[in-house]
Enzyme design. Structure first.
Site, PDB file in Angstrom:
ATOM      1  N   SER A   1      15.478 -12.338 -70.403  1.00 35.33           N
ATOM      2  CA  SER A   1      16.527 -11.706 -71.211  1.00 35.33           C
ATOM      3  C   SER A   1      17.773 -11.346 -70.395  1.00 35.33           C
ATOM      4  CB  SER A   1      15.939 -10.435 -71.822  1.00 35.33           C
ATOM      5  OG  SER A   1      16.952  -9.583 -72.251  1.00 35.33           O
TER       6      SER A   1
ATOM      7  N   TYR B   1      12.397  -2.145 -71.380  1.00 28.16           N
ATOM      8  CA  TYR B   1      12.358  -3.559 -71.797  1.00 28.16           C
ATOM      9  C   TYR B   1      12.888  -4.448 -70.675  1.00 28.16           C
ATOM     10  CZ  TYR B   1      13.767  -7.930 -74.015  1.00 28.16           C
ATOM     11  OH  TYR B   1      13.957  -9.264 -74.298  1.00 28.16           O
TER      12      TYR B   1
HETATM   13  N1  NAD Z   1      15.644 -12.988 -79.732  1.00 23.49           N
HETATM   14  C1  NAD Z   1      16.451 -12.649 -78.733  1.00 23.49           C
HETATM   15  O1  NAD Z   1      17.643 -12.419 -78.940  1.00 23.49           O
HETATM   16  C2  NAD Z   1      15.937 -12.550 -77.325  1.00 23.49           C
HETATM   17  C3  NAD Z   1      16.865 -12.252 -76.319  1.00 23.49           C
HETATM   18  C4  NAD Z   1      16.426 -12.168 -75.011  1.00 23.49           C
HETATM   19  C5  NAD Z   1      15.088 -12.387 -74.708  1.00 23.49           C
HETATM   20  N2  NAD Z   1      14.201 -12.665 -75.693  1.00 23.49           N
HETATM   21  C6  NAD Z   1      12.798 -12.883 -75.315  1.00 23.49           C
HETATM   22  O2  NAD Z   1      12.340 -14.086 -75.878  1.00 23.49           O
HETATM   23  C7  NAD Z   1      10.984 -13.983 -76.272  1.00 23.49           C
HETATM   24  C8  NAD Z   1      10.849 -14.346 -77.742  1.00 23.49           C
HETATM   25  O3  NAD Z   1      11.672 -13.463 -78.490  1.00 23.49           O
HETATM   26  P1  NAD Z   1      11.649 -13.423 -80.071  1.00 23.49           P
HETATM   27  O4  NAD Z   1      12.981 -12.984 -80.510  1.00 23.49           O
HETATM   28  O5  NAD Z   1      11.065 -14.667 -80.612  1.00 23.49           O
HETATM   29  O6  NAD Z   1      10.633 -12.200 -80.298  1.00 23.49           O
HETATM   30  P2  NAD Z   1       9.467 -12.019 -81.384  1.00 23.49           P
HETATM   31  O7  NAD Z   1       9.064 -10.594 -81.311  1.00 23.49           O
HETATM   32  O8  NAD Z   1       9.911 -12.557 -82.688  1.00 23.49           O
HETATM   33  O9  NAD Z   1       8.303 -12.935 -80.799  1.00 23.49           O
HETATM   34  C9  NAD Z   1       7.411 -12.517 -79.814  1.00 23.49           C
HETATM   35  C10 NAD Z   1       6.004 -12.819 -80.285  1.00 23.49           C
HETATM   36  O10 NAD Z   1       5.085 -12.469 -79.235  1.00 23.49           O
HETATM   37  C11 NAD Z   1       3.911 -11.949 -79.831  1.00 23.49           C
HETATM   38  N3  NAD Z   1       3.231 -11.113 -78.821  1.00 23.49           N
HETATM   39  C12 NAD Z   1       3.676  -9.957 -78.259  1.00 23.49           C
HETATM   40  N4  NAD Z   1       2.778  -9.492 -77.379  1.00 23.49           N
HETATM   41  C13 NAD Z   1       1.755 -10.378 -77.358  1.00 23.49           C
HETATM   42  C14 NAD Z   1       0.530 -10.445 -76.642  1.00 23.49           C
HETATM   43  N5  NAD Z   1       0.161  -9.490 -75.785  1.00 23.49           N
HETATM   44  N6  NAD Z   1      -0.309 -11.497 -76.874  1.00 23.49           N
HETATM   45  C15 NAD Z   1       0.028 -12.460 -77.767  1.00 23.49           C
HETATM   46  N7  NAD Z   1       1.188 -12.448 -78.478  1.00 23.49           N
HETATM   47  C16 NAD Z   1       2.032 -11.428 -78.278  1.00 23.49           C
HETATM   48  C17 NAD Z   1       4.398 -11.147 -81.033  1.00 23.49           C
HETATM   49  O11 NAD Z   1       3.416 -10.980 -82.015  1.00 23.49           O
HETATM   50  C18 NAD Z   1       5.579 -12.015 -81.508  1.00 23.49           C
HETATM   51  O12 NAD Z   1       5.202 -12.867 -82.562  1.00 23.49           O
HETATM   52  C19 NAD Z   1      10.561 -12.525 -75.988  1.00 23.49           C
HETATM   53  O13 NAD Z   1       9.851 -12.489 -74.792  1.00 23.49           O
HETATM   54  C20 NAD Z   1      11.885 -11.787 -75.847  1.00 23.49           C
HETATM   55  O14 NAD Z   1      11.781 -10.733 -74.925  1.00 23.49           O
HETATM   56  C21 NAD Z   1      14.606 -12.756 -77.010  1.00 23.49           C
END
Ligand code: NAD
Length: 315
Positions: free
Chosen positions: A127, A151
């Site tokens: 991130s 985070y």
């Molecule tokens: N969406 C954004 O703007 C953004 C920006 C920067 C970083 N990220 C990173 O990208 C990744 C995906 O983001 P996203 O927006 O799709 O988030 P999201 O919350 O929609 O998806 C994450 C998924 O991981 C699953 N999860 C969490 N902990 C878990 C565990 N212990 N075991 C199994 N599954 C687990 C959740 O159920 C969820 O479905 C994340 O790691 C997030 O930190 C996202």
């Protein structure tokens, strides 16, 4: 080629899995479908993927090494996209333990099993928050990280775990730092979807820092295209920003959404919130140099697609 996607019921994981399945890859999705936001949305995403015969789903928590080991033994994957995790900046101030478990311990567990199984490629979704507040813009990958909240701290710790696990191994690893990803089927805890839900429910919405924060919004399809390119490309650099490099002030974003939606919403301007970054504005020159012919979607077009999907399906 068999590919594992952790977080396949999540926003980014779902879109990546869909595109990989379109291209006839075999995809193994792992997600515990947790309740951080509507479980119904996660199940809807998972059910859509399950319609494809090349998709296998395992409802497993990544911290469970035994179950992970079984999945790896059964499917023998070559590539791992690690997109599971606990997101959310403000939530992390109140619930830091969830970040330790789902970001740090989960990454440790996945790296351990991936290393044991000699995985070819390990790709991690990190991130922009690891940079915290910076004085110079655009933020380059060489800038010193300055994580401000649990985070961001746990995302940076995950990066370090991955580097340490694979640096001296045959596994090619790569870390992508995403900058505010948005798009259809997006996360309801993020600003754009919160705003759309406020329009639907005719409810007031809070604008932190009076809407003066800047965010470098990046459209989901652009992120997926870059992740896909990475299957074939192995750059020598290991950390890349994924961003459009054209930040927009939240208040201007609000005006754009209202114009496209053709509806306004009542706004409550509130002060600065601790832990939030004032501005995210990444540089994408390293990414463009290494991944070639990359272009980014205009925010108006991306918003139109997001709003059209929202109007049709209600999420
Ligand atoms: N969406 C954004 O703007 C953004 C920006 C920067 C970083 N990220 C990173 O990208 C990744 C995906 O983001 P996203 O927006 O799709 O988030 P999201 O919350 O929609 O998806 C994450 C998924 O991981 C699953 N999860 C969490 N902990 C878990 C565990 N212990 N075991 C199994 N599954 C687990 C959740 O159920 C969820 O479905 C994340 O790691 C997030 O930190 C996202």
């Amino acid at each position: 080629m068999k590919i594992v996607i952790t977080g396949s019921s999540g926003f980014i994981g779902y879109h990546l899995a869909s595109e990989l399945l379109n291209r006839r890859y075999k995809v193994i999705g792992i997600d515990n479908n947790n309740n951080y936001y509507s479980n119904l949305i996660k199940k809807k995403r998972a059910n859509k993927l399950k319609k494809n015969k090349n998709f296998t789903f395992h409802k497993v928590n990544l911290v469970n090494e035994k179950k992970l080991e079984k999945i790896f033994l059964k499917h023998k994957p070559e590539i791992i996209f690690h997109l599971a995790g606990q997101p959310g900046v403000l939530y992390s101030l109140k619930h830091p333990k969830s970040y330790l478990i789902n970001n740090v311990i989960a990454t440790q567990s996945l790296c351990k099993i991936s290393k044991k199984h000699n995985i070819k490629k390990f790709i991690f979704g990190s991130s922009s928050s690891v940079y915290g507040d910076q004085k110079k813009f655009p933020i380059r990958e060489t800038f010193k990280e300055n994580p401000k909240n649990p985070y961001a701290k746990t995302k940076l710790s995950s990066e370090k775990i991955i580097e340490k696990s694979f640096k001296k191994s045959n596994t090619d690893y790569i870390i992508f730092r995403f900058f505010t990803v948005y798009g259809p089927f997006g996360r309801p805890d993020m600003f754009i979807h919160k705003f759309l839900n406020s329009i639907k429910k005719n409810k007031k919405i809070n604008l932190y820092n009076s809407g003066l924060n800047f965010r470098d919004f990046t459209y989901i399809d652009d992120v997926v295209k870059i992740l896909l390119k990475n299957i074939m490309i192995s750059p020598s650099k290991k950390i890349f920003n994924i961003c459009r490099s054209k930040p927009i002030k939240t208040i201007h974003l609000v005006q754009l959404i209202e114009k496209i939606f053709k509806k306004t919403v009542k706004i409550r301007k509130i002060g600065f919130v601790k832990g939030e970054m004032l501005k995210t504005h990444g540089s994408n020159s390293l990414l463009k140099k290494n991944f070639k012919s990359i272009s980014f979607t205009d925010i108006k077009y991306g918003l139109k697609k997001t709003i059209a999907f929202y109007k049709k399906y209600g999420y």
